[in-house]
Design a protein around this motif. Sequence first.
Motif, PDB file in Angstrom:
ATOM      1  N   ARG A 223      42.786  37.469  37.374  1.00 15.55           N
ATOM      2  CA  ARG A 223      43.448  38.313  38.366  1.00 15.55           C
ATOM      3  C   ARG A 223      44.814  38.822  37.910  1.00 15.55           C
ATOM      4  NH1 ARG A 223      41.413  38.719  43.750  1.00 15.55           N
ATOM      5  NH2 ARG A 223      39.883  37.133  44.252  1.00 15.55           N
ATOM      6  N   ILE A 224      45.636  37.930  37.365  1.00 14.30           N
ATOM      7  CA  ILE A 224      46.989  38.374  36.991  1.00 14.30           C
ATOM      8  C   ILE A 224      46.950  39.383  35.848  1.00 14.30           C
ATOM      9  CG2 ILE A 224      49.239  37.642  36.094  1.00 14.30           C
ATOM     10  CD1 ILE A 224      49.034  35.201  37.901  1.00 14.30           C
ATOM     11  N   PRO A 225      46.193  39.121  34.760  1.00 16.03           N
ATOM     12  CA  PRO A 225      46.119  40.179  33.726  1.00 16.03           C
ATOM     13  C   PRO A 225      45.576  41.489  34.286  1.00 16.03           C
ATOM     14  CG  PRO A 225      45.134  38.143  32.917  1.00 16.03           C
ATOM     15  CD  PRO A 225      45.466  37.908  34.343  1.00 16.03           C
ATOM     16  N   TYR A 226      44.570  41.405  35.159  1.00 14.26           N
ATOM     17  CA  TYR A 226      44.030  42.628  35.746  1.00 14.26           C
ATOM     18  C   TYR A 226      45.073  43.352  36.576  1.00 14.26           C
ATOM     19  CZ  TYR A 226      39.322  44.199  35.054  1.00 14.26           C
ATOM     20  OH  TYR A 226      38.225  44.801  34.525  1.00 14.26           O
ATOM     21  N   ALA A 227      45.976  42.561  37.198  1.00 18.84           N
ATOM     22  CA  ALA A 227      46.960  43.162  38.093  1.00 18.84           C
ATOM     23  C   ALA A 227      48.131  43.778  37.337  1.00 18.84           C
ATOM     24  CB  ALA A 227      47.469  42.101  39.071  1.00 18.84           C
ATOM     25  N   LEU A 228      48.243  43.502  36.033  1.00 17.62           N
ATOM     26  CA  LEU A 228      49.442  43.924  35.301  1.00 17.62           C
ATOM     27  C   LEU A 228      49.789  45.411  35.439  1.00 17.62           C
ATOM     28  CD1 LEU A 228      49.478  41.731  32.092  1.00 17.62           C
ATOM     29  CD2 LEU A 228      51.193  41.842  33.888  1.00 17.62           C
TER      30      LEU A 228
ATOM     31  N   ARG B 173      25.921  27.265  39.571  1.00 17.78           N
ATOM     32  CA  ARG B 173      25.357  26.562  38.422  1.00 17.78           C
ATOM     33  C   ARG B 173      25.821  27.226  37.140  1.00 17.78           C
ATOM     34  NH1 ARG B 173      20.193  23.711  39.479  1.00 17.78           N
ATOM     35  NH2 ARG B 173      20.221  23.681  37.220  1.00 17.78           N
ATOM     36  N   GLU B 174      26.369  26.412  36.232  1.00 18.88           N
ATOM     37  CA  GLU B 174      26.840  26.960  34.957  1.00 18.88           C
ATOM     38  C   GLU B 174      25.685  27.379  34.071  1.00 18.88           C
ATOM     39  OE1 GLU B 174      27.671  23.946  36.106  1.00 18.88           O
ATOM     40  OE2 GLU B 174      29.775  23.452  35.709  1.00 18.88           O
ATOM     41  N   ASP B 175      24.497  26.791  34.308  1.00 20.30           N
ATOM     42  CA  ASP B 175      23.375  27.067  33.404  1.00 20.30           C
ATOM     43  C   ASP B 175      22.612  28.328  33.786  1.00 20.30           C
ATOM     44  OD1 ASP B 175      22.396  26.056  35.704  1.00 20.30           O
ATOM     45  OD2 ASP B 175      21.045  24.603  34.799  1.00 20.30           O
ATOM     46  N   VAL B 176      23.229  29.153  34.638  1.00 18.97           N
ATOM     47  CA  VAL B 176      22.634  30.431  34.979  1.00 18.97           C
ATOM     48  C   VAL B 176      23.532  31.531  34.416  1.00 18.97           C
ATOM     49  CG1 VAL B 176      21.978  31.978  36.848  1.00 18.97           C
ATOM     50  CG2 VAL B 176      21.594  29.532  37.077  1.00 18.97           C
ATOM     51  N   GLY B 177      23.006  32.306  33.473  1.00 20.07           N
ATOM     52  CA  GLY B 177      23.787  33.420  32.929  1.00 20.07           C
ATOM     53  C   GLY B 177      23.580  34.644  33.798  1.00 20.07           C
ATOM     54  N   ILE B 178      24.665  35.366  34.068  1.00 23.89           N
ATOM     55  CA  ILE B 178      24.552  36.534  34.939  1.00 23.89           C
ATOM     56  C   ILE B 178      24.979  37.789  34.186  1.00 23.89           C
ATOM     57  CG2 ILE B 178      25.167  37.532  37.166  1.00 23.89           C
ATOM     58  CD1 ILE B 178      26.022  34.812  38.097  1.00 23.89           C
ATOM     59  N   VAL B 179      24.154  38.826  34.281  1.00 21.01           N
ATOM     60  CA  VAL B 179      24.541  40.144  33.760  1.00 21.01           C
ATOM     61  C   VAL B 179      24.637  41.075  34.957  1.00 21.01           C
ATOM     62  CG1 VAL B 179      23.950  42.031  32.209  1.00 21.01           C
ATOM     63  CG2 VAL B 179      23.297  39.696  31.616  1.00 21.01           C
ATOM     64  N   PHE B 180      25.802  41.723  35.088  1.00 22.92           N
ATOM     65  CA  PHE B 180      26.033  42.554  36.271  1.00 22.92           C
ATOM     66  C   PHE B 180      25.688  44.010  35.992  1.00 22.92           C
ATOM     67  CE2 PHE B 180      29.005  38.991  36.394  1.00 22.92           C
ATOM     68  CZ  PHE B 180      28.718  38.451  37.629  1.00 22.92           C
ATOM     69  N   GLN B 181      25.701  44.780  37.073  1.00 15.51           N
ATOM     70  CA  GLN B 181      25.409  46.209  36.959  1.00 15.51           C
ATOM     71  C   GLN B 181      26.412  46.896  36.045  1.00 15.51           C
ATOM     72  OE1 GLN B 181      24.833  47.830  40.812  1.00 15.51           O
ATOM     73  NE2 GLN B 181      24.418  49.882  40.080  1.00 15.51           N
ATOM     74  N   GLN B 182      27.686  46.571  36.227  1.00 17.73           N
ATOM     75  CA  GLN B 182      28.723  47.058  35.317  1.00 17.73           C
ATOM     76  C   GLN B 182      28.960  45.979  34.275  1.00 17.73           C
ATOM     77  OE1 GLN B 182      30.026  50.075  35.605  1.00 17.73           O
ATOM     78  NE2 GLN B 182      28.909  50.510  37.494  1.00 17.73           N
ATOM     79  N   PRO B 183      29.411  46.361  33.063  1.00 18.73           N
ATOM     80  CA  PRO B 183      29.630  45.318  32.050  1.00 18.73           C
ATOM     81  C   PRO B 183      30.652  44.270  32.500  1.00 18.73           C
ATOM     82  CG  PRO B 183      29.750  47.509  31.067  1.00 18.73           C
ATOM     83  CD  PRO B 183      29.663  47.707  32.544  1.00 18.73           C
ATOM     84  N   THR B 184      31.598  44.674  33.377  1.00 20.98           N
ATOM     85  CA  THR B 184      32.670  43.790  33.860  1.00 20.98           C
ATOM     86  C   THR B 184      33.242  42.916  32.755  1.00 20.98           C
ATOM     87  OG1 THR B 184      30.996  42.265  34.696  1.00 20.98           O
ATOM     88  CG2 THR B 184      32.074  43.663  36.288  1.00 20.98           C
ATOM     89  N   LEU B 185      33.792  43.583  31.745  1.00 22.46           N
ATOM     90  CA  LEU B 185      34.470  42.854  30.673  1.00 22.46           C
ATOM     91  C   LEU B 185      35.963  42.842  30.957  1.00 22.46           C
ATOM     92  CD1 LEU B 185      32.589  44.612  27.759  1.00 22.46           C
ATOM     93  CD2 LEU B 185      32.016  42.448  28.854  1.00 22.46           C
ATOM     94  N   LEU B 186      36.672  41.980  30.246  1.00 26.80           N
ATOM     95  CA  LEU B 186      38.124  41.963  30.359  1.00 26.80           C
ATOM     96  C   LEU B 186      38.663  43.031  29.407  1.00 26.80           C
ATOM     97  CD1 LEU B 186      38.533  38.094  30.092  1.00 26.80           C
ATOM     98  CD2 LEU B 186      38.381  39.445  32.175  1.00 26.80           C
ATOM     99  N   PRO B 187      39.315  44.069  29.939  1.00 26.21           N
ATOM    100  CA  PRO B 187      39.682  45.200  29.081  1.00 26.21           C
ATOM    101  C   PRO B 187      40.736  44.857  28.027  1.00 26.21           C
ATOM    102  CG  PRO B 187      40.554  45.500  31.300  1.00 26.21           C
ATOM    103  CD  PRO B 187      39.659  44.306  31.341  1.00 26.21           C
ATOM    104  N   TRP B 188      41.493  43.778  28.239  1.00 26.77           N
ATOM    105  CA  TRP B 188      42.556  43.442  27.288  1.00 26.77           C
ATOM    106  C   TRP B 188      42.056  42.508  26.184  1.00 26.77           C
ATOM    107  CZ3 TRP B 188      42.348  41.898  32.375  1.00 26.77           C
ATOM    108  CH2 TRP B 188      42.047  40.560  32.595  1.00 26.77           C
TER     109      TRP B 188
END
Lengths: 266, 285
Positions: free
Chosen positions: B199-204, A79-94
Motif C-alpha cells: 500500500r505505501i509504495p503504491y501510494a507514493l 490458503r497459501e497453496d492456491v496460486g491466483i492469476v487475476f484478470q489484470q497482471p496486478t504486478l508491483l510497478p516499482w
Amino acid sequence: MTLAPPAISFQDVAQVFATKSGPLTALGGVNLEVAQHEFVAVLGPSGCGKSTLLRLTSGLMMPSAGQITVLGLPVTRPREDVGIVFQQPTLLPWASVEENVVFPVKHTKGRVGPAHRDRAREILETVGLGGFGKRLPGELSGGMQQRVGIARALFLNPDLLMMDEPFSALDALTRDEMGYELLRLWQASPKTVMFITHSIPEAVLLADRVLVMSERPGRVIADLKVPLGRPRSEESLRAPEVQEFAAHLRSLLIKPAKPSPKPEAA
Amino acid sequence: MTAIPDTSDTAPAPSKAAQAGAPQIKPPLRERLIETPALLPGLTFLLVLILWETLTRAFQVPTYVLPPPSRIVEGFGAVSFARWAEHVWSTFRVAMLGYVVAIAVSLPIAIGLAKSRFLTRCLYPLLVVIQSVPVVAVAPIIIVVLGTDDAPRVVITFMISFFPLVVSMTTGLMATPPELIELSRSLNAPAYREFTQIRIPYALPYIFSGLKISITLSVIGAVVAEFVAADAGLGYFIQFSTSMFKLPQAWAGLFLLVALSLLLFQIVTQIQKRLFPWSLPKETR
C-alpha cells in the motif's frame, strides 16, 4: 487412487452480500467437484458469481451457507497453496519482473534467499521470459505482464491454480497465444486448475470439463466433459463434434435455464 | 522466446530515432524554443523584471506602492547578512518542524482511515471541521495557550499543512488494486507488510503530490505564525519593515520567502525523482 479426495468440492454453497439496496444473492446453492489435476473451466455470463467461486475456493471469502473443502479439508482461512492469476497482471510497478515473481516469499518471510532467486529464474524461463528478470513491468507488453502474473502464481508450486479471466484483458492474438502457452505449461506439470472465463473457445480449448453457470443467483446449470483428447491444437478445435459442443455451450449461455427467483436449498 | 517487448506503448524513444535517421532536418524553431530547458520561463521572468523596472521609473510610482527591482536589490543591502540569515533560519526551522510533525501525524491517521471504514466514519468529519477552521483566526488563541517560543508557531504550521497530506495519503493507500490486497491476504502474510510492501509504495505518487502541496503550505504557516507573534523570521521581518515604511526591504524579504519556498519544493521534487522515479508520470521522468 480412488481414495484421493477431490481437489475442490462445493456442497450447497450460497453466498449473500450485504449491499445498500439490500442483500444480494451471488451464489444460490452451488454443488461442484473438481478432481486432482483436472482442468475445469467455469463459464458464465458477467456478474454470475464466477469470481466469487474463486475467492471462496482460495479462502479469501467464507460462504454464507454450505461447505467447501480443498484437498479434503474444509476451507477456513486463505490458503497459501492456491496460486491466483487475476484478470489484470496486478504486478508491483516499482519492482523488477524477478522481484515480482519472488514477491510471495518476500511478502510472507520478509526476505528472499538465493534458492528462491534460482527458482524465479527457472520459472521465468518456463513461461518464456528468460532474460527479462531485470525489466520493470511497465517495459513489457500486456501479454508478457500476464506471463509474469502466471509465473508469480506458479512460484510457490501450488496444488491449485485459480485463474480469474486471466486473458480477457489481452488482445485477441495474444489471447490465443497465451491459451496454447497455458496448455503447454499445464501439460508439463499438471495441476488442478479452475479457470474462470466467459469465452467459449477458450473454455473448450483448455478444459477437461466445463461448468456452465446461470445468471445471478449463480448456479451450476451444466457440467460437461469436453469431447477432446490431449494434446490439443488449433486443428482439434475444428472437429465437428467440438463445434457442436461449443454450439451447445452457446445455447446454454444465451438461453440460460432461468432458476427460480427465490432459490431454496436443493 | 522471440517476442520483443513492444516499445510502441512503453518507452517514448522517437527523439533518438529522429536523431539517428535524419540529423539534418531540424524541427521548427518554435518547437525547439519550447524544448530548450529554462529558456522560455527565464526569458519571461527577465521581461517581467525589465517591464517592472521601466514602468515604475517611467510613471514615478511611489516606492511604498511598488518599488522597482533595483530598489529591492538595494533593500537586500539595507540589512546585514547575519540578520537575513537569522530571519531565514527562523522561518525555515518553524516550517520544517511543522512539516515533519504534519507528516508524522498524517501517516498513522491515513493508515487508520485506509484500514478501517469504521474509523473513516468517525474521524473524517472531525478532520474536515479542523481543516475548515481559519487558522489565521485561531493563531492568536494558540499563541496565548502555548506561549511565545517555537511551539505555537510549529502547531500553526502543522495545522495549515497537514490536511492535504492526510487526504493524499489516504487516497493513495486506497488506490492499491484490490487484487494485490487479495494476493497479500491469500499468502497469510503479516498484516503490516500489506502496508510496507504494497500500500505505501503504491501510494507514493499520491503521497508526493501531498508532500509538494504541504511544503509550500508549511512556509505559509510559518509566516502566518510570525505575523501573529514572533521576534524573528521573514514574516516578522516583512511586517516589521512595512510598519516602518521600509518597503524595498520588505519586498526583499518577500523575495527571499519565495526563494525559500521554491527551494524546498524543488528538494521534495528531486527526492521523488531520485529515489522513486517510477512514481512519476512517464513523460516527466
